[in-house]
Design a protein around this motif. Structure first.
Motif, mmCIF file in Angstrom:
data_model
loop_
_atom_site.group_PDB
_atom_site.id
_atom_site.type_symbol
_atom_site.label_atom_id
_atom_site.label_comp_id
_atom_site.label_asym_id
_atom_site.label_seq_id
_atom_site.Cartn_x
_atom_site.Cartn_y
_atom_site.Cartn_z
ATOM 1 N N SER A 526 -7.539 -3.555 -0.734
ATOM 2 C CA SER A 526 -7.353 -3.881 0.678
ATOM 3 C C SER A 526 -6.171 -3.075 1.200
ATOM 4 N N VAL A 527 -6.214 -2.759 2.483
ATOM 5 C CA VAL A 527 -5.157 -1.953 3.092
ATOM 6 C C VAL A 527 -4.487 -2.778 4.182
ATOM 7 N N TYR A 528 -3.171 -2.912 4.102
ATOM 8 C CA TYR A 528 -2.430 -3.769 5.027
ATOM 9 C C TYR A 528 -1.693 -2.910 6.049
ATOM 10 N N LEU A 529 -2.132 -3.013 7.303
ATOM 11 C CA LEU A 529 -1.463 -2.345 8.413
ATOM 12 C C LEU A 529 -0.625 -3.378 9.159
ATOM 13 N N ASN A 821 -5.179 3.465 -4.213
ATOM 14 C CA ASN A 821 -3.927 2.714 -4.153
ATOM 15 C C ASN A 821 -2.836 3.529 -3.470
ATOM 16 N N ARG A 822 -2.760 4.811 -3.834
ATOM 17 C CA ARG A 822 -1.744 5.686 -3.232
ATOM 18 C C ARG A 822 -1.992 5.858 -1.740
ATOM 19 N N MET A 823 -3.247 6.069 -1.361
ATOM 20 C CA MET A 823 -3.580 6.239 0.050
ATOM 21 C C MET A 823 -3.314 4.959 0.853
ATOM 22 N N ALA A 824 -3.584 3.793 0.249
ATOM 23 C CA ALA A 824 -3.338 2.523 0.936
ATOM 24 C C ALA A 824 -1.856 2.341 1.215
ATOM 25 N N GLN A 825 -1.012 2.681 0.240
ATOM 26 C CA GLN A 825 0.441 2.580 0.440
ATOM 27 C C GLN A 825 0.897 3.499 1.559
ATOM 28 N N GLN A 826 0.386 4.723 1.546
ATOM 29 C CA GLN A 826 0.799 5.680 2.574
ATOM 30 C C GLN A 826 0.288 5.273 3.954
ATOM 31 N N ALA A 827 -0.920 4.711 4.009
ATOM 32 C CA ALA A 827 -1.457 4.247 5.296
ATOM 33 C C ALA A 827 -0.602 3.111 5.840
ATOM 34 N N SER A 828 -0.155 2.211 4.964
ATOM 35 C CA SER A 828 0.704 1.108 5.391
ATOM 36 C C SER A 828 2.014 1.637 5.963
ATOM 37 N N ARG A 829 2.599 2.636 5.286
ATOM 38 C CA ARG A 829 3.847 3.212 5.783
ATOM 39 C C ARG A 829 3.629 3.906 7.124
ATOM 40 N N SER A 830 2.504 4.602 7.241
ATOM 41 C CA SER A 830 2.209 5.286 8.499
ATOM 42 C C SER A 830 2.018 4.293 9.638
ATOM 43 N N SER A 831 1.442 3.127 9.319
ATOM 44 C CA SER A 831 1.274 2.087 10.334
ATOM 45 C C SER A 831 2.629 1.573 10.806
ATOM 46 N N VAL A 832 3.560 1.401 9.861
ATOM 47 C CA VAL A 832 4.921 0.984 10.233
ATOM 48 C C VAL A 832 5.562 2.045 11.119
ATOM 49 N N GLU A 833 5.378 3.323 10.759
ATOM 50 C CA GLU A 833 5.937 4.408 11.580
ATOM 51 C C GLU A 833 5.329 4.398 12.976
ATOM 52 N N LEU A 834 4.023 4.149 13.068
ATOM 53 C CA LEU A 834 3.351 4.111 14.366
ATOM 54 C C LEU A 834 3.940 3.012 15.240
#
Length: 958
Positions: A526-529, A821-834
């Motif tokens: 699962s990916v958490y934004l 897993n790596r992509m999910a972590q990076q997507a979460s960080r990008s969501s925080v940046e957004l």
């Protein structure tokens, strides 16, 4: 009709065996056209296919290279009524598995009307390979034979209806031979040009190769054989290519240098040699005289005039330093595996024609949102209309005589700055599968839907233990709906304690091989934004039937320990179970119960016992060398209607966070030992490799100046060093050191036990010799596999197949899960940046920051309050002069009596800036204190007053 072919071959043992291959040919394979009166079938193709300018109504038969090179066009909704030959599909499978999977997805889409025709099994279209004919020529001939058969077949059986066959190929020789046999044919560009009502298709045609007479910009890559030989000899290093976030001309790989695993620098586009972020590359070390000898510079983007390979990174200049201080440096000599993908970004405005200029196709420059991706040249006739939009572009090639890669337009996503568009961008950029679950997947859910309940048969038929009478409770973050785990504790008659970790029994609902299982394996996690969650499993399971909510019966997989007063494990058992959680606590609610001595109910007493044991377990881990690391994490408070961020705060950790963590870690370790004992070659485990020693070099030197020694010989030595790194007058210092240490670490990885030596199973950060993931099966597919392995361990009569024993398949699954897993972590960080960018939009604030790193032309500053970091430039763009002078010995920037070094406190003005079209909203920081003329905000006092004025109405409003 049966055809057989026999031949002899020698086995590995030297035996000669006869092999007989049988090939069945049939004459009843349907053509799938509704106009055909002779074939019995349910038609896939249309009765009235599209006619284009120059081509009457027709069905398309593409050759293999059309799918390999022009797949984006074939996926476009305008392309329908396509006959995919078995020959073509098999060739695609051998050439590119990703393209093969996308082709299968098109075939499964009924709206596309793509029909798979088994020409290799149709008696009239099967052909033998001729003597001296290459396999490629034979397949081209098979495609032409099938196209001719289709044309004649429809003409003979179409009851007078006229539907033509169009062979689509960019191979000139193939087209000439097709014309000679009366088959209508076209190249892709010519065919696309004939579809007048969909002009954007022209932009999607793959870019042609660069002209051979153009000058050579890059070195030729070594051949695959040369690369393989060099890696075998140790003269070349194979590794993943990672471009720096702060300098697009600097990248790193990890490899063995002089007997040690070290970080190796690649400096400048020339040494990148046409590889792109994420590629698996072959690297050759440069002579020591050319090793990196100075601090990095910050370069966020390439200047437009330097897009053609003529720039060199500043870092390549020699500085007087000793060899001991030099960092290993190399160059890319070949690409082992390209990781190219579709990229999201925008067209650079000054490369597009002005309004009113020619509307014909023109070359423009595309920049990806990910700065690490080089600019891409595309040809489009839509340049003026695409400006201001987020678009997707694919790379076609990168010849040695082109300074930047060549690509083509794929699609438009939406307007820049729109939150939904930007969220879709970050999901696409990190390859997160975010589509709705298909009907086939949803059909795997229980037919009772949300009315499904636990029945008596679940106890009797499945040999589950009934724990519904125990004081089981869960402790999670506020708002958590996918509750994976719950805990209980009770005193045993012998004075010991029974402690249970209960994990959602997802595998009861998700069986191997069902479409829902296949989908979960592909998604991986699962990916958490910030504002949403992209689920691995349909919500009926994730937030309802599997979620261990309070006061409802739920199926679980339980790990039960017997422990003595000193938290030593006397025994451990695993069992399928049924639980009924008494409470679903937040961390804060559980902490309140622990702290409030007036609360003496059984549940609260149990939580206190768990907390006591958790502290003992944690101390034991710390004594063994487990690391306590840190990262700046923030939580947003969103406005209910607009979902815009209205406040941001650092996440706080309570004792109860650690309570849950300790028992989850213990469960994972206990399960890892059990599954490895039963499946020594195919257990799914998780390892964390020790970091390369030179990763710590800079941090070690910087800490030494503060009087601290950083020991990195083992995780225990490192943990003790971090504990000693305390400044009494600087409470944030130790946390800052741990944040910087985290960035020196390697990523933890899933692996198949049979692929690594047991000595390499170590989880460095946890100081555990073996580890796995068992405790979050709702949101991680790895845990589902581990549940199946564990069930096979405890149920002797359980039937299982190759899915648990095939080492190769398990390794492939681990590779996918590591990527997801790596992509999910990076997507979460990008969501925080957004959302941080949205929060600071039209807002300026001054906050205290800490210097994380000193560069030649600036400092990287972390602002703890918001968890954001950015570069504070000490040199304005386009200028070479600066009030600051970089001292390489001291790793500092000095201006007069002001010196900036790592760990220093500064005050910065934070804002969000973008270009004129807002294509890149970027966090910008400017120095406020210490004040330096020409670098700091021009009027420090006024800047602070303006910020306070800006904040005042918002405070009073709230």
């Amino acid at each position: 009709m049966l055809r057989s072919k026999s031949f002899v071959k020698r086995t590995r043992k030297g035996n000669v065996v006869k092999v007989v291959k049988e090939h069945y040919l049939r004459d009843d394979i349907p053509c799938s056209s509704p106009i055909c009166k002779s074939c019995t079938h349910t038609p896939v193709l249309s009765e009235e296919p599209k006619a284009t300018s120059g081509f009457p109504a027709h069905y398309i038969i593409p050759d293999t290279n059309v799918f390999i090179s022009q797949l984006d066009i074939m996926e476009h909704p305008a392309i329908k009524d396509v006959i995919v030959l078995q020959t073509v599909r098999e060739e695609v499978r051998h050439l590119s598995l990703p393209v093969y999977n996308r082709l299968n997805a098109i075939l499964a889409d009924k709206t596309k009307r793509f029909y798979l025709f088994a020409n290799e099994h149709q008696r009239d279209t099967f052909i033998e390979k001729l003597k001296d004919e290459t396999p490629n020529d034979r397949n081209d001939r098979a495609i032409r034979v099938a196209a001719k058969w289709y044309k004649d077949h429809l003409k003979a059986n179409g009851s007078g209806r006229e539907i033509d066959i169009l062979l689509l190929t960019d191979d000139r020789g193939n087209r000439e031979k097709a014309t000679a046999t009366g088959i209508r044919n076209s190249g892709v560009p010519g065919y696309v040009e004939s579809i007048k009502d969909v002009p954007e298709l022209l932009d999607m045609v793959s870019a042609p190769k660069a002209a051979s007479e153009e000058k050579t910009v890059y070195e030729e890559h070594l051949t695959p054989a040369q690369i393989k030989n060099g890696i075998k000899k140790g003269t070349l290093i194979q590794s993943s290519f990672n471009v720096s976030q702060h300098n697009v001309h600097e990248a790193t790989v990890v490899g063995e240098v002089e007997g040690e695993m070290k970080t190796i620098y690649i400096l400048g586009r020339q040494n990148f040699n046409r590889c792109i972020q994420g590629d698996i590359v072959a690297v050759e070390l440069l002579p020591k005289s050319q090793w990196k000898r100075s601090a990095s510079v910050a370069i966020e983007d390439e200047d437009d005039e330097k897009l053609y390979g003529e720039e060199e990174a500043e870092d390549l200049k020699d500085d007087p330093m000793t060899d001991e201080e030099a960092e290993p440096t190399g160059k890319v000599v070949g690409i082992i595996r390209k990781k190219w993908r579709p990229y999201c970004g925008f067209i650079v405005k000054n490369t597009a024609p002005s309004q009113g200029e020619s509307k014909g196709p023109t070359n423009v420059i595309f920049r990806a949102i990910d700065r690490r991706i080089p600019p891409i040249k595309i040809r489009t006739s839509q340049a003026s209309t695409l400006l201001g939009n987020r678009i997707v572009v694919a790379i076609d090639s990168w010849p040695v005589n082109s300074g930047i890669p060549l690509g083509h337009f794929v699609k438009v996503l939406g307007s820049s700055g729109d939150r939904e568009t930007e969220t879709e961008v970050l999901l696409l950029e990190h390859d997160v599968p975010y589509q709705e679950f298909s009907k086939r997947v949803l059909e795997d859910l229980p037919v009772e839907g949300d009315q499904w309940v636990v029945l008596d048969k679940h106890v009797k038929d499945e040999d589950r233990r009934d724990f519904r009478d125990l004081n089981v409770c869960s402790i999670d973050p506020p708002g958590c709906t996918d509750i994976d785990d719950a805990l209980h504790v009770r005193t045993l008659p012998n004075g010991n304690y029974e402690i249970g970790v209960h994990i959602a029994d997802v595998t009861y609902f998700v069986k191997y091989g069902m479409p829902m299982d296949t989908e979960a394996a592909a998604r991986g996690t699962s990916v958490y934004l910030v504002d949403k969650r992209i689920d691995m499993l349909p919500s009926l399971l994730g937030t309802n039937l599997c979620s261990l909510r309070s006061n409802v019966d739920r199926l679980a997989f339980s790990c039960i320990w017997e422990m003595n007063e000193d938290a030593e494990i006397v025994d451990v058992k695993f069992t399928k179970s049924i639980i009924r959680s008494k409470f679903s606590f937040t961390y804060e609610e559980a902490q309140t119960r622990i702290d409030d001595e007036r609360m003496q109910d059984d549940v609260t007493k149990g939580i206190r016992v768990l907390n006591k044991f958790a502290k003992i377990l944690r101390q034991r881990r710390m004594d063994a060398g487990a690391l306590t690391l840190s990262s700046p994490e923030v939580r947003f408070r969103l406005e209910n209607d607009s979902q815009d961020p209205v406040d941001v705060e650092m996440k706080g950790l309570k004792e109860t966070n650690a309570l849950v963590e300790e028992f989850m870690l213990l469960a994972n370790i206990s399960v890892a030992k059990t599954i490895y004992a039963k499946f020594p070659s195919s257990a799914m485990l998780r390892r964390h490799a020790p970091p390369p020693t030179n990763n710590f070099d800079q941090l070690r030197k910087t800490l030494a100046e503060k009087g601290f020694t950083l020991e990195t010989d083992s995780s225990k030595a490192l943990a003790d060093s971090l504990d000693r790194a305390v400044l009494p007058d600087d409470p944030y210092f130790n946390n800052l050191v741990r944040i910087m240490t985290t960035r020196c670490m390697m990523q933890a990885q899933y692996f198949c036990s049979g692929t690594e030596a047991e000595s390499d199973f170590l989880h460095y950060g946890l100081a555990s010799p073996i580890y796995t993931h068992f405790t979050s099966p709702i949101r991680r597919y790895a845990d589902i596999i581990v549940h199946r392995l564990l069930q096979a361990c405890i149920e002797s009569d359980l039937a299982y197949g190759h899915e648990l024993t095939d080492m190769t398949k398990m390794k492939e699954l681990c590779d996918n899960l590591n990527f997801r897993n790596r992509m999910a972590q990076q997507a979460s960080r990008s969501s925080v940046e957004l959302f941080t960018g949205i929060y600071f939009r039209n807002k300026t604030e001054v906050e205290e920051g800490r210097v994380l790193r000193v560069l030649k032309n600036g400092i990287i500053v972390l602002v703890p309050k918001y968890g954001v970091e950015s570069i504070v430039y000490t040199t304005s763009k386009g200028s070479t002069s600066s009030p600051f002078v970089y001292d390489d010995d001291d790793k500092s920037l000095t201006a007069g009596d002001i010196k900036l070094k790592t760990f220093d406190s500064v005050k910065v003005q934070i804002s969000v800036e973008g270009d004129e079209l807002g294509m890149r909203q970027t966090m910008k920081m400017k120095l406020v204190e210490p004040f330096v003329e020409g670098v700091s905000v021009s009027d420090k006092k006024r800047a602070i007053e303006e910020v306070e004025d800006d904040c005042q109405p918002k405070k009073s409003k709230q």
